[in-house]
Design a protein around this motif. Structure first.
Motif, PDB file in Angstrom:
ATOM      1  N   LEU A   7       2.814  10.381 -20.999  1.00 44.95           N
ATOM      2  CA  LEU A   7       1.666   9.702 -21.605  1.00 44.95           C
ATOM      3  C   LEU A   7       1.159  10.490 -22.808  1.00 44.95           C
ATOM      4  O   LEU A   7       0.772   9.915 -23.830  1.00 44.95           O
ATOM      5  CB  LEU A   7       0.536   9.553 -20.582  1.00 44.95           C
ATOM      6  N   ARG A  34       0.940  10.823 -28.684  1.00 42.25           N
ATOM      7  CA  ARG A  34       1.271  11.526 -29.933  1.00 42.25           C
ATOM      8  C   ARG A  34       2.171  10.663 -30.799  1.00 42.25           C
ATOM      9  O   ARG A  34       2.017  10.600 -32.009  1.00 42.25           O
ATOM     10  CB  ARG A  34       1.994  12.831 -29.610  1.00 42.25           C
ATOM     11  N   ASP A  35       3.122   9.989 -30.156  1.00 37.70           N
ATOM     12  CA  ASP A  35       4.035   9.116 -30.892  1.00 37.70           C
ATOM     13  C   ASP A  35       3.264   7.986 -31.556  1.00 37.70           C
ATOM     14  O   ASP A  35       3.652   7.476 -32.603  1.00 37.70           O
ATOM     15  CB  ASP A  35       5.063   8.563 -29.886  1.00 37.70           C
ATOM     16  N   LEU A  36       2.132   7.601 -30.936  1.00 34.52           N
ATOM     17  CA  LEU A  36       1.319   6.514 -31.462  1.00 34.52           C
ATOM     18  C   LEU A  36       0.153   7.038 -32.293  1.00 34.52           C
ATOM     19  O   LEU A  36      -0.941   6.478 -32.272  1.00 34.52           O
ATOM     20  CB  LEU A  36       0.812   5.642 -30.300  1.00 34.52           C
ATOM     21  N   ARG A  76      -7.981  12.137 -29.078  1.00 35.08           N
ATOM     22  CA  ARG A  76      -7.570  10.842 -28.525  1.00 35.08           C
ATOM     23  C   ARG A  76      -6.527  11.033 -27.428  1.00 35.08           C
ATOM     24  O   ARG A  76      -6.538  10.322 -26.424  1.00 35.08           O
ATOM     25  CB  ARG A  76      -6.994   9.982 -29.660  1.00 35.08           C
ATOM     26  N   ARG A  95       2.882  12.517 -34.865  1.00 31.81           N
ATOM     27  CA  ARG A  95       1.882  11.557 -35.296  1.00 31.81           C
ATOM     28  C   ARG A  95       1.906  11.310 -36.783  1.00 31.81           C
ATOM     29  O   ARG A  95       1.246  10.408 -37.274  1.00 31.81           O
ATOM     30  CB  ARG A  95       0.488  12.010 -34.860  1.00 31.81           C
ATOM     31  N   ASN A  99       8.499   5.201 -34.033  1.00 31.23           N
ATOM     32  CA  ASN A  99       7.898   4.968 -32.719  1.00 31.23           C
ATOM     33  C   ASN A  99       8.957   4.928 -31.639  1.00 31.23           C
ATOM     34  O   ASN A  99      10.097   4.543 -31.883  1.00 31.23           O
ATOM     35  CB  ASN A  99       7.118   3.646 -32.695  1.00 31.23           C
ATOM     36  N   ALA A 153       5.753   4.760 -20.152  1.00 31.72           N
ATOM     37  CA  ALA A 153       4.550   5.524 -20.506  1.00 31.72           C
ATOM     38  C   ALA A 153       3.405   4.637 -20.958  1.00 31.72           C
ATOM     39  O   ALA A 153       2.740   4.915 -21.948  1.00 31.72           O
ATOM     40  CB  ALA A 153       4.873   6.561 -21.589  1.00 31.72           C
ATOM     41  N   LEU A 154       3.170   3.561 -20.250  1.00 29.47           N
ATOM     42  CA  LEU A 154       2.009   2.725 -20.562  1.00 29.47           C
ATOM     43  C   LEU A 154       0.758   3.405 -20.031  1.00 29.47           C
ATOM     44  O   LEU A 154       0.767   3.974 -18.948  1.00 29.47           O
ATOM     45  CB  LEU A 154       2.155   1.346 -19.905  1.00 29.47           C
ATOM     46  N   PHE A 155      -0.318   3.354 -20.777  1.00 25.07           N
ATOM     47  CA  PHE A 155      -1.566   3.970 -20.335  1.00 25.07           C
ATOM     48  C   PHE A 155      -2.141   3.143 -19.198  1.00 25.07           C
ATOM     49  O   PHE A 155      -2.516   1.994 -19.386  1.00 25.07           O
ATOM     50  CB  PHE A 155      -2.548   4.070 -21.491  1.00 25.07           C
ATOM     51  N   PRO A 156      -2.248   3.747 -18.020  1.00 22.95           N
ATOM     52  CA  PRO A 156      -2.606   2.932 -16.847  1.00 22.95           C
ATOM     53  C   PRO A 156      -4.039   2.420 -16.856  1.00 22.95           C
ATOM     54  O   PRO A 156      -4.336   1.437 -16.191  1.00 22.95           O
ATOM     55  CB  PRO A 156      -2.379   3.892 -15.671  1.00 22.95           C
ATOM     56  N   HIS A 157      -4.910   3.051 -17.631  1.00 24.13           N
ATOM     57  CA  HIS A 157      -6.297   2.624 -17.606  1.00 24.13           C
ATOM     58  C   HIS A 157      -6.608   1.612 -18.711  1.00 24.13           C
ATOM     59  O   HIS A 157      -7.741   1.179 -18.856  1.00 24.13           O
ATOM     60  CB  HIS A 157      -7.213   3.837 -17.767  1.00 24.13           C
ATOM     61  N   PHE A 206      -2.887   0.422 -29.201  1.00 28.59           N
ATOM     62  CA  PHE A 206      -3.210   1.843 -29.225  1.00 28.59           C
ATOM     63  C   PHE A 206      -2.881   2.523 -30.547  1.00 28.59           C
ATOM     64  O   PHE A 206      -3.711   3.227 -31.121  1.00 28.59           O
ATOM     65  CB  PHE A 206      -2.464   2.556 -28.082  1.00 28.59           C
ATOM     66  N   GLY A 207      -1.641   2.297 -31.015  1.00 28.17           N
ATOM     67  CA  GLY A 207      -1.226   2.958 -32.254  1.00 28.17           C
ATOM     68  C   GLY A 207      -2.055   2.488 -33.441  1.00 28.17           C
ATOM     69  O   GLY A 207      -2.392   3.261 -34.333  1.00 28.17           O
ATOM     70  N   ARG A 232      -5.141   1.371 -33.330  1.00 27.60           N
ATOM     71  CA  ARG A 232      -6.493   1.922 -33.242  1.00 27.60           C
ATOM     72  C   ARG A 232      -6.488   3.391 -33.649  1.00 27.60           C
ATOM     73  O   ARG A 232      -7.441   3.864 -34.270  1.00 27.60           O
ATOM     74  CB  ARG A 232      -7.050   1.789 -31.824  1.00 27.60           C
ATOM     75  N   SER A 233      -5.411   4.113 -33.287  1.00 31.54           N
ATOM     76  CA  SER A 233      -5.327   5.517 -33.708  1.00 31.54           C
ATOM     77  C   SER A 233      -5.375   5.630 -35.217  1.00 31.54           C
ATOM     78  O   SER A 233      -5.906   6.598 -35.752  1.00 31.54           O
ATOM     79  CB  SER A 233      -4.020   6.146 -33.216  1.00 31.54           C
ATOM     80  N   ARG A 234      -4.766   4.632 -35.876  1.00 27.18           N
ATOM     81  CA  ARG A 234      -4.739   4.700 -37.334  1.00 27.18           C
ATOM     82  C   ARG A 234      -5.911   3.951 -37.962  1.00 27.18           C
ATOM     83  O   ARG A 234      -5.911   3.691 -39.153  1.00 27.18           O
ATOM     84  CB  ARG A 234      -3.412   4.136 -37.846  1.00 27.18           C
ATOM     85  N   ARG A 253       4.407  -2.378 -27.999  1.00 23.16           N
ATOM     86  CA  ARG A 253       3.535  -1.292 -28.419  1.00 23.16           C
ATOM     87  C   ARG A 253       4.164  -0.482 -29.540  1.00 23.16           C
ATOM     88  O   ARG A 253       3.475   0.005 -30.438  1.00 23.16           O
ATOM     89  CB  ARG A 253       3.234  -0.395 -27.215  1.00 23.16           C
ATOM     90  N   ASN A 312       3.510  -1.342 -34.672  1.00 19.04           N
ATOM     91  CA  ASN A 312       3.199  -0.392 -35.740  1.00 19.04           C
ATOM     92  C   ASN A 312       4.151  -0.484 -36.910  1.00 19.04           C
ATOM     93  O   ASN A 312       4.028   0.272 -37.869  1.00 19.04           O
ATOM     94  CB  ASN A 312       3.259   1.040 -35.181  1.00 19.04           C
TER      95      ASN A 312
END
Lengths: 230, 341
Positions: free
Chosen positions: A200, A205-207, A213, B74, B79, B86-90, B99-100, B102-104, B147, B151
C-alpha cells in the motif's frame, strides 16, 4: 453440516472455535477476574462506608466520602481534591500522547529491521518489565539526583536552583510515567505495524503521494485499531 | 527509432544476491513488452526499478529522452498495477481510482469525469461506491487497472497482475488486457512467469534468467526460434536433440538430420512437438522410425512419446495410435532449430 468454516486451513465449526477460544482464554479471564476485576468491584461498597476512629472501615453507608471528593470538606468547600483529580487526568492524557508519539517511530524502526533482529529489539523494550516498578521508580530518583549530570545541566541552564534535584517536578513525573508505560503502548502498536501492507505504501508512492499522504492512507488506517489499547 | 523507455547497464544487488547484471531494455512507444522468466530471475526487480520503487546500483533509465534514474516513484509518469492490487481498504472504488489524481491536486469536477471514464474502460462503473473487500479478485484487478490508467501514464507497469486469478478467468482477462492496451496505445511492460500469458498479450518478449536477458523477440520468434535450451524449454515443450555437425546437417542418435545453419561442432537442436510430422511411410529426409512408447488422448490432440530419442510429438487425433505401434515420423528441416546453448 451446519455452518462450517475454514480456520487457518482447518475445517471446523464456528461453535467449536468459540468453545476452543474460551477454553484458551479462561485461565487468563479467571486470573483477571479474581485479582483485578473483583477487588475493584469490591472497592465500590467501600467507597460508601465510613471511617472509624482508628481508621478502620465502619459499615455505615453514607455519601460523605463523595461530598469530600467534590470539595465539601470539614472547613467548607475547597477545590483541592478536584484539582488533584483533574491533574491526574491531565497527566494520564499527556503521558498517553507522548507514549504514542514516541512509539510510532520506534515501531517502524523495529518493523523495518530484518526479521531476525526484530525480536532482539522487542526484548530490549520488554526487559525493563523484569525489574520491579518501585525499584525502577526509585532508580529515577538516582538519575535525577543533584550530583548527576542531568540535574547539573538543568541548574546550569537556569531551570532549577543549584544543587537541587530534578524532582519533585512535573518533568520528573512525566519522565517516570512515560518510561513506565511506553512498553504498554509499543507492544500492541508494534503488533499492528508488523502486519502493515507495504505494497500500500508503494502504491501510494506510485500514485504521486508525498510522505504525509502516504502516512495518512497507507499507514495510519491500519494501526488505528491499536489506539484504544494506548 | 525513438524509444519510449530505455534502460542501460542496470545492475542491482541485494547484499550477496545479484538480482540484475548489465541489463539493457528498449521498449518502443505503444508496445506491449513482457519480461518473462522463472522466479528469482530479476524480472520483478527490473520492473520496480523502472517504477522508481527501487534504485539501481548503477545504470541509467530514460523515458522519452528524460533521465529518470534518480527520480523517486512519485515524480515519474509511470504507474504500476501490483500483484496483490494494493487497493486502499478504507477508500471506496471511486476514491481508490481518484487517488493519483487527488495526489496531484486535480480539481474535483475533472476528477469525477476521469474516474468515470476509467471505470467505464474496465466495465466497473456500477461498483464505484463499493469498498474493495466487497469485490472479487477479478473485480479488484480491474479497479487496480483503472487506478493506474486514469493517470494517463507514459508507461503502464504490470507486476504479475493475473497470478491471483483462477485459470479460466485468466485467459479472458489476458485477452481483454491486450484489447484495452491496443485501443489505448499505451506502452506497457508486464512481468510474468506464465508463458501462455506472455504469448497472448505481448508484442515482444524478453526472456530472463539469473538477472540477465536471454532472448528478446516477438512471441513467434521466441517460440519458433529459441536461442538456447533454456528458452526452448521455458516456452512450451521442446524436443532437444544432441548432435554433432556433419556435411549437410548433423549426426545424432536419430541418425543423419538435414538442417541449415549449424555453426558448432557439437550442440543441440530443438523441435516443437507439433512440428514433428506423422507419416505413413518413410519420408525422403529426416525420417525416424520408432516404436510408440505412450500415446495420450487429450481431446483436441494426441500426445505421443516415441522411444527413439525420447521424442514427443503432438498430432491431430485422427489416427488411432497406441503404445507398441511402430510409426514413421518426419522432422522437417525448417522446423529444426539450431540452439546456441
Amino acid at each position: 453440516m451446519t455452518d462450517t468454516v475454514i480456520w487457518y486451513g482447518e475445517l471446523t465449526t464456528s461453535r467449536s472455535l468459540l468453545r476452543r477460544g474460551l477454553a484458551h482464554l479462561s485461565p487468563g479471564i479467571a486470573w483477571t477476574l479474581v485479582f483485578l476485576a473483583i477487588p475493584m468491584l469490591a472497592l465500590i461498597p467501600v467507597g460508601f462506608a465510613s471511617r472509624g476512629s482508628y481508621g478502620q472501615i465502619v459499615w455505615e453507608f453514607t455519601w460523605n466520602n463523595f461530598y469530600r471528593l467534590l470539595g465539601y470538606g470539614t472547613f467548607g468547600w475547597s477545590p483541592d481534591y478536584l484539582i488533584i483529580l483533574g491533574r491526574s487526568c491531565v497527566v494520564a492524557a499527556v503521558t498517553t500522547i507522548i507514549c504514542v508519539l514516541l512509539s510510532y517511530p520506534l515501531c517502524f524502526y523495529i518493523a523495518c529491521k530484518p526479521a531476525r533482529k526484530r525480536y532482539f529489539w522487542l526484548t530490549l523494550v520488554i526487559i525493563p518489565f523484569w525489574t520491579n516498578l518501585v525499584i525502577r521508580t526509585y532508580a529515577w530518583l538516582l538519575v535525577l539526583a543533584p550530583q548527576m549530570p542531568l540535574a547539573k545541566l538543568a541548574s546550569f541552564l537556569g531551570f532549577i536552583a543549584p544543587d537541587a534535584p530534578l524532582y519533585p517536578t512535573p518533568f520528573a513525573v512525566y519522565l517516570g510515567m512515560v518510561g513506565t508505560f511506553l512498553p504498554f503502548v509499543t507492544m500492541p502498536l508494534y503488533a499492528n505495524v508488523e502486519k502493515l501492507d507495504w505494497s500500500l505504501v508503494e502504491a501510494a508512492r506510485d500514485l504521486y503521494s508525498g510522505s504525509w499522504r502516504v502516512f495518512r492512507h497507507a499507514i495510519l488506517p491500519r494501526p488505528r485499531r491499536a489506539w484504544p489499547w494506548a | 527509432m525513438e524509444y519510449s523507455l530505455e534502460a542501460y547497464a542496470i545492475y542491482k544487488n541485494y547484499g550477496s544476491v545479484t538480482a540484475l547484471t548489465n541489463v539493457d531494455v528498449r521498449v518502443r512507444p505503444g508496445e506491449f513488452f513482457t519480461l518473462l522468466g522463472p522466479s528469482g530471475c530479476g524480472k520483478t526487480t527490473l520492473l520496480r526499478i523502472i517504477a522508481g520503487l527501487e534504485m539501481p546500483d548503477s545504470g541509467t533509465i530514460m523515458l522519452r529522452g528524460n533521465n529518470l534514474t534518480s527520480l523517486p516513484a512519485r515524480e515519474r509518469n509511470v504507474n504500476t498495477v501490483f500483484q496483490n492490487y494494493a487497493l486502499f481498504p478504507h477508500l471506496s472504488v471511486a476514491d481508490n481510482v481518484a487517488f493519483g489524481l487527488r495526489s496531484r491536486k486535480f480539481p474535483e469536477e475533472v476528477i469525477g469525469s476521469k474516474v468515470h471514464a476509467a471505470l467505464d474502460m474496465v466495465h466497473m462503473t456500477e461498483f464505484a461506491a463499493r469498498m474493495p473487500d466487497q469485490l472479487s479478485g477479478g473485480q479488484q484487478q480491474r479497479v487496480a487497472m483503472a487506478r493506474a490508467l486514469v493517470n494517463e501514464p507514459e508507461i503502464l507497469l504490470l507486476d504479475e497482475p493475473m497470478s491471483a486469478l483462477d485459470a479460466k478467468l485468466r485467459t479472458t482477462v489476458q485477452e481483454e488486457l491486450r484489447q484495452l492496451q491496443q485501443r489505448l496505445g499505451i506502452t506497457s511492460i508486464l512481468v510474468t512467469h506464465d508463458q501462455d500469458e506472455a504469448l497472448t498479450v505481448s508484442d515482444r518478449i524478453a526472456v530472463m534468467n539469473k538477472g540477465q536477458f536471454v532472448q528478446v523477440g516477438t512471441p513467434m520468434e521466441i517460440y519458433e526460434r529459441p536461442c538456447n535450451r533454456f528458452v526452448a524449454n521455458f516456452l512450451g515443450k521442446a524436443n532437444i536433440i544432441e548432435a554433432t555437425r556433419a556435411p549437410g546437417g548433423v549426426q545424432s542418435e536419430l541418425g543423419f538430420l538435414q538442417v541449415n545453419g549449424v555453426d558448432w561442432e557439437t550442440g543441440y537442436l530443438a523441435i516443437r512437438p507439433e512440428r514433428v510430422r506423422l507419416r505413413d511411410e518413410a519420408p525422403s529426409v529426416n525420417g525416424v522410425q520408432s516404436r510408440v512408447r505412450d500415446a495420450f488422448y487429450r481431446g483436441d490432440h494426441l500426445d505421443i512419446w516415441l522411444e527413439a530419442g525420447n521424442l514427443r510429438l503432438r498430432t491431430a487425433p485422427h489416427r488411432a495410435i497406441s503404445s507398441g505401434d511402430t510409426v514413421w515420423v518426419e522432422l522437417p528441416a525448417e522446423a529444426l532449430v539450431v540452439l546456441h546453448d
